[in-house]
Design an enzyme around this catalytic site. Sequence first.
Site, PDB file in Angstrom:
ATOM      1  N   GLY A   1      -0.450   4.333   0.087  1.00 22.99           N
ATOM      2  CA  GLY A   1      -1.292   5.448   0.530  1.00 22.99           C
ATOM      3  C   GLY A   1      -0.564   6.220   1.622  1.00 22.99           C
ATOM      4  O   GLY A   1       0.672   6.184   1.723  1.00 22.99           O
ATOM      5  N   PHE A   2      -1.339   6.907   2.470  1.00 16.77           N
ATOM      6  CA  PHE A   2      -0.725   7.759   3.488  1.00 16.77           C
ATOM      7  C   PHE A   2       0.157   6.959   4.450  1.00 16.77           C
ATOM      8  O   PHE A   2       1.259   7.376   4.784  1.00 16.77           O
ATOM      9  CB  PHE A   2      -1.804   8.505   4.271  1.00 16.77           C
ATOM     10  CG  PHE A   2      -2.446   9.598   3.470  1.00 16.77           C
ATOM     11  CD1 PHE A   2      -1.792  10.801   3.281  1.00 16.77           C
ATOM     12  CD2 PHE A   2      -3.682   9.423   2.885  1.00 16.77           C
ATOM     13  CE1 PHE A   2      -2.362  11.819   2.537  1.00 16.77           C
ATOM     14  CE2 PHE A   2      -4.275  10.430   2.143  1.00 16.77           C
ATOM     15  CZ  PHE A   2      -3.608  11.635   1.965  1.00 16.77           C
TER      16      PHE A   2
ATOM     17  N   ALA B   1      -6.180  10.512   7.421  1.00 17.63           N
ATOM     18  CA  ALA B   1      -4.806  10.495   6.922  1.00 17.63           C
ATOM     19  C   ALA B   1      -3.754  10.720   8.024  1.00 17.63           C
ATOM     20  O   ALA B   1      -2.744   9.989   8.056  1.00 17.63           O
ATOM     21  CB  ALA B   1      -4.661  11.534   5.818  1.00 17.63           C
TER      22      ALA B   1
ATOM     23  N   GLY C   1       0.822  -1.207   0.000  1.00 19.56           N
ATOM     24  CA  GLY C   1       0.000   0.000   0.000  1.00 19.56           C
ATOM     25  C   GLY C   1       0.853   1.254   0.000  1.00 19.56           C
ATOM     26  O   GLY C   1       1.678   1.462   0.888  1.00 19.56           O
TER      27      GLY C   1
ATOM     28  N   GLU D   1     -19.036  17.522   1.945  1.00 23.88           N
ATOM     29  CA  GLU D   1     -18.180  18.196   0.955  1.00 23.88           C
ATOM     30  C   GLU D   1     -18.714  17.988  -0.464  1.00 23.88           C
ATOM     31  O   GLU D   1     -18.742  18.917  -1.273  1.00 23.88           O
ATOM     32  CB  GLU D   1     -16.733  17.721   1.109  1.00 23.88           C
ATOM     33  CG  GLU D   1     -16.164  18.212   2.435  1.00 23.88           C
ATOM     34  CD  GLU D   1     -14.693  17.856   2.689  1.00 23.88           C
ATOM     35  OE1 GLU D   1     -14.083  18.549   3.510  1.00 23.88           O
ATOM     36  OE2 GLU D   1     -14.178  16.905   2.094  1.00 23.88           O
TER      37      GLU D   1
ATOM     38  N   VAL E   1      -1.781  -7.389  -4.439  1.00 25.31           N
ATOM     39  CA  VAL E   1      -1.514  -8.455  -3.459  1.00 25.31           C
ATOM     40  C   VAL E   1      -2.790  -9.261  -3.277  1.00 25.31           C
ATOM     41  O   VAL E   1      -3.886  -8.702  -3.131  1.00 25.31           O
ATOM     42  CB  VAL E   1      -1.031  -7.830  -2.133  1.00 25.31           C
ATOM     43  CG1 VAL E   1      -0.998  -8.880  -1.025  1.00 25.31           C
ATOM     44  CG2 VAL E   1       0.342  -7.205  -2.328  1.00 25.31           C
TER      45      VAL E   1
HETATM   46  C1  FAD Z   1     -13.417  10.703  -0.317  1.00 29.91           C
HETATM   47  C2  FAD Z   1     -12.513  10.679   0.891  1.00 29.91           C
HETATM   48  C3  FAD Z   1     -12.232  11.853   1.564  1.00 29.91           C
HETATM   49  C4  FAD Z   1     -11.398  11.858   2.670  1.00 29.91           C
HETATM   50  N1  FAD Z   1     -11.132  13.040   3.294  1.00 29.91           N
HETATM   51  C5  FAD Z   1     -10.238  13.060   4.307  1.00 29.91           C
HETATM   52  C6  FAD Z   1      -9.863  14.287   4.901  1.00 29.91           C
HETATM   53  O1  FAD Z   1     -10.361  15.352   4.526  1.00 29.91           O
HETATM   54  N2  FAD Z   1      -8.916  14.262   5.896  1.00 29.91           N
HETATM   55  C7  FAD Z   1      -8.355  13.106   6.317  1.00 29.91           C
HETATM   56  O2  FAD Z   1      -7.481  13.130   7.183  1.00 29.91           O
HETATM   57  N3  FAD Z   1      -8.716  11.914   5.797  1.00 29.91           N
HETATM   58  C8  FAD Z   1      -9.634  11.859   4.802  1.00 29.91           C
HETATM   59  N4  FAD Z   1      -9.989  10.664   4.236  1.00 29.91           N
HETATM   60  C9  FAD Z   1      -9.480   9.421   4.833  1.00 29.91           C
HETATM   61  C10 FAD Z   1      -8.042   9.163   4.421  1.00 29.91           C
HETATM   62  O3  FAD Z   1      -7.904   9.303   3.024  1.00 29.91           O
HETATM   63  C11 FAD Z   1      -7.674   7.759   4.872  1.00 29.91           C
HETATM   64  O4  FAD Z   1      -7.820   7.695   6.266  1.00 29.91           O
HETATM   65  C12 FAD Z   1      -6.238   7.438   4.498  1.00 29.91           C
HETATM   66  O5  FAD Z   1      -6.101   7.433   3.100  1.00 29.91           O
HETATM   67  C13 FAD Z   1      -5.831   6.094   5.077  1.00 29.91           C
HETATM   68  O6  FAD Z   1      -4.510   5.820   4.692  1.00 29.91           O
HETATM   69  P1  FAD Z   1      -4.051   4.315   4.455  1.00 29.91           P
HETATM   70  O7  FAD Z   1      -2.591   4.369   4.184  1.00 29.91           O
HETATM   71  O8  FAD Z   1      -4.563   3.458   5.549  1.00 29.91           O
HETATM   72  O9  FAD Z   1      -4.851   3.853   3.158  1.00 29.91           O
HETATM   73  P2  FAD Z   1      -4.921   4.499   1.719  1.00 29.91           P
HETATM   74  O10 FAD Z   1      -4.414   5.887   1.710  1.00 29.91           O
HETATM   75  O11 FAD Z   1      -6.307   4.268   1.258  1.00 29.91           O
HETATM   76  O12 FAD Z   1      -3.912   3.627   0.860  1.00 29.91           O
HETATM   77  C14 FAD Z   1      -4.135   2.265   0.609  1.00 29.91           C
HETATM   78  C15 FAD Z   1      -3.267   1.881  -0.574  1.00 29.91           C
HETATM   79  O13 FAD Z   1      -3.248   0.471  -0.659  1.00 29.91           O
HETATM   80  C16 FAD Z   1      -3.361   0.086  -2.005  1.00 29.91           C
HETATM   81  N5  FAD Z   1      -3.938  -1.259  -2.017  1.00 29.91           N
HETATM   82  C17 FAD Z   1      -5.111  -1.632  -1.502  1.00 29.91           C
HETATM   83  N6  FAD Z   1      -5.298  -2.944  -1.674  1.00 29.91           N
HETATM   84  C18 FAD Z   1      -4.210  -3.408  -2.322  1.00 29.91           C
HETATM   85  C19 FAD Z   1      -3.815  -4.683  -2.788  1.00 29.91           C
HETATM   86  N7  FAD Z   1      -4.587  -5.769  -2.625  1.00 29.91           N
HETATM   87  N8  FAD Z   1      -2.634  -4.804  -3.429  1.00 29.91           N
HETATM   88  C20 FAD Z   1      -1.833  -3.718  -3.612  1.00 29.91           C
HETATM   89  N9  FAD Z   1      -2.177  -2.482  -3.184  1.00 29.91           N
HETATM   90  C21 FAD Z   1      -3.335  -2.323  -2.539  1.00 29.91           C
HETATM   91  C22 FAD Z   1      -4.265   1.143  -2.617  1.00 29.91           C
HETATM   92  O14 FAD Z   1      -4.087   1.232  -4.023  1.00 29.91           O
HETATM   93  C23 FAD Z   1      -3.790   2.407  -1.891  1.00 29.91           C
HETATM   94  O15 FAD Z   1      -2.780   3.074  -2.584  1.00 29.91           O
HETATM   95  C24 FAD Z   1     -10.839  10.634   3.126  1.00 29.91           C
HETATM   96  C25 FAD Z   1     -11.115   9.444   2.447  1.00 29.91           C
HETATM   97  C26 FAD Z   1     -11.950   9.468   1.331  1.00 29.91           C
HETATM   98  C27 FAD Z   1     -12.238   8.188   0.605  1.00 29.91           C
END
Ligand code: FAD
Length: 457
Positions: free
Chosen positions: A15-16, A317, A13, A172, A81
């Site tokens: 993401g953040f 995030a 992943g 939003e 994955v």
């Molecule tokens: C529309 C929306 C608005 C939001 N607004 C806010 C906000 O204003 N402020 C705030 O703080 N938070 C906000 N959030 C929440 C925030 O985005 C999440 O809490 C944050 O992204 C979580 O981070 P993470 O690393 O857990 O997951 P993510 O950032 O979601 O990253 C997960 C990553 O894993 C990858 N992945 C998933 N499954 C697989 C797999 N099987 N194989 C390979 N890769 C995979 C995905 O492609 C992704 O890149 C918002 C979320 C959404 C959906």
Amino acid sequence: MTSAERPRVVIVGGGFGGLAAARALARVVVDVTLIDRHNYHLFQPLLYQVATAALAPNTIAAPIRAILRAQDNVTVLMATVTGIDTAKRAVLIGKGHIPFDFLVIATGARHAYFGHDEWEKFAPGIKTLADALSIRQNILSAFEAAEVSDDPSERRRLLNFVLIGAGPTGVELAGAIAELAKASLVHDFRKINPSEARIILLEAGPRILPTFPEKSSAAAQRALERLGVEVRVGKPVTVCDAEGVVAGGERIEARNTLWAAGVAASHAAMWLEAPADRAGRVDVRADLSVPGHPDIFVIGDTCSSKSWDEKPAPGIAPAAKQMGAYVAAVIRARVEGAELPPPFRYRHDGSLATIGRNSAVVDFGKIRLSGWLAWLVWGVAHIYFLIGFRSRIVVALDWLWAYVTFRHSARIILAETADTIMNFPVGATAPAGITRNSPQTELLARSVSREPGHEPV
Ligand SMILES: Cc1cc2nc3c(=O)[nH]c(=O)nc-3n(C[C@H](O)[C@H](O)[C@H](O)COP(=O)(O)OP(=O)(O)OC[C@H]3O[C@@H](n4cnc5c(N)ncnc54)[C@H](O)[C@@H]3O)c2cc1C
């Protein structure tokens, strides 16, 4: 240390959470492999602006490979994955596998329809760039189809937009659609008046923004109503179909229904056969490792960590970033034989939500703001946290342009022909002759391809 001797850290992943972990391992003598199914890191907090044509997709997504270009100890792999072999200590990607000494799972969350998975095709949620582009297409197409239609009741249905769930995402989205309809598009059509569009925000609970203080919820509701959004609280949705919804016993006809009501964790708990909460989030230990697997960590939206005064850390995030940095510190201590950090504690800096182009609510605990000043704080914070100098400049300029001109700059519909979209927006009833597997449908599917490189915006 030779490369064969260096501990292998696999992060799933980008993401953040995953990105924060990878960056915090920059000066640690380990080989990091970061795997993501997309080749980009997505700034999800601004996804709703892509869905409502305010921003182009490439302003809120950046290639992971480019972000980590200068970090020599990281290899980036684009792959999905499919499971974890805990016995062999390997991550499974299709027929291949990637061995690890330490594993960090940061695969985020997806939509949850509370036992009504069949609603997904009628009420799409917004989680990925593809979701946002598909929603943008549906919203813009509704106005185009209304301009072409001679049937007043069909026009009304096309210009009704229903949002289910009044957390920050629903609020939003509602504000942004209202602004698009009532300000940005208002002079662009001849037969229809876009400002007659109804934007209906439905919330099952007693108030919008339930995680904010009551005063902020009330301020947000007033700001939405000023924009013309109809806010209906205490209205659980009981039916959701191609024609609209039934909420609190009332039928609301709408061609566009959007889901902002719930999330469920990724499949990490299933992969690990680990204990999880009701949303599927892995119950992690105080150091964010999985019970019985001290070398496997789960972070961000896909874990449940009671690290916020004994409450679970929120799915936002900053929590994911703090967890990413924390597990990197644990791995570093383990690799270097140093003292382990104390248990993870989530630090909450505040909550923000924006309503349209110049209003927001901000809750920093002691400091609570609403209105224009809150919007300014929200804007500065989001630009600051965006990745990449170019994105920051482009987003700031786009917002300035929209602020001055009331124009949304990313209003291109990507479908290849008008028929593709006019007759059959996603989630709508197919007109005679068009089935879900017809060439038209396929065109639509291709036009919202999951490959970011295919997006001509
Ligand atoms: C529309 C929306 C608005 C939001 N607004 C806010 C906000 O204003 N402020 C705030 O703080 N938070 C906000 N959030 C929440 C925030 O985005 C999440 O809490 C944050 O992204 C979580 O981070 P993470 O690393 O857990 O997951 P993510 O950032 O979601 O990253 C997960 C990553 O894993 C990858 N992945 C998933 N499954 C697989 C797999 N099987 N194989 C390979 N890769 C995979 C995905 O492609 C992704 O890149 C918002 C979320 C959404 C959906």
